[in-house]
Write a protein that holds these residues in place. Structure first.
Motif: not given
Length: 180
Positions: A1-20
């Motif tokens: 779960m920490r990995q997902r959250e770290a990726i979300r935090q990285y992606v949000e300010p960059r505006g990437y569309e996210l798919e896990f």
């Protein structure tokens, strides 16, 4: 779960569309994982970036990593590892770092090959034989030399003898050569 959250935090300010894509309870040492394969197939079409929390969660060997990164690059897909500073193929510095890693991997492979060759030569000089014993059948039993000579006496060729004894022709030829 920490990995997902770290990726979300990285992606949000960059505006990437996210798919896990997550292969639960699967080892990263094997690239034949259902979600991993689905992720690779999903890369066709629009530009993408594969973002991982750490490289070792994506691939366990450098050779697998470099092979996958080459595939991604050919498909116009970037690669970013957010907890491994500098590993970002969307930048010139990140590509350089991966090329350096590739050079080290090739060097390591060459060193292993040379050590293996030297060890093999040393063992051979001590009389160690490599490969399947020459006088055994495919199922592992020893070839009866008298039976070979008996079949030869009946006029069978070396190939026919090998076929009837269920072995390769090499040990049959060796036995026939020794007898002459």
């Amino acid at each position: 779960m920490r990995q997902r959250e770290a990726i979300r935090q990285y992606v949000e300010p960059r505006g990437y569309e996210l798919e896990f894509f997550e292969d639960k309870a699967k080892s990263g040492k094997n690239t034949q994982r259902p979600e991993f394969e689905r992720m690779l197939k999903s890369l066709e079409g629009r530009p993408k970036v594969v973002i991982v929390s750490k490289v070792d969660r994506f691939a366990r060997s450098l050779s697998d990593l470099l092979r996958i990164l080459e595939f991604l690059g050919h498909n116009g897909t970037g690669f970013i590892s957010i907890n491994d500073p500098g590993i970002d193929t969307t930048t010139p510095n990140g590509r350089l770092l991966l090329q350096i890693l590739g050079a080290f991997e090739e060097f390591e492979r060459n060193m292993i090959n040379s050590f293996t060759k030297a060890g093999r030569e040393k063992a051979m000089n001590k009389g160690v034989k490599f490969g399947r014993p020459a006088l055994k059948t495919r199922n592992g039993s020893f070839i009866d030399k008298r039976k070979v000579m008996e079949l030869k006496g009946k006029g069978l060729s070396a190939r026919a003898i090998a076929k009837s004894m269920e072995c390769s022709i090499t040990p049959i030829l060796k036995i026939l050569k020794e007898d002459h």
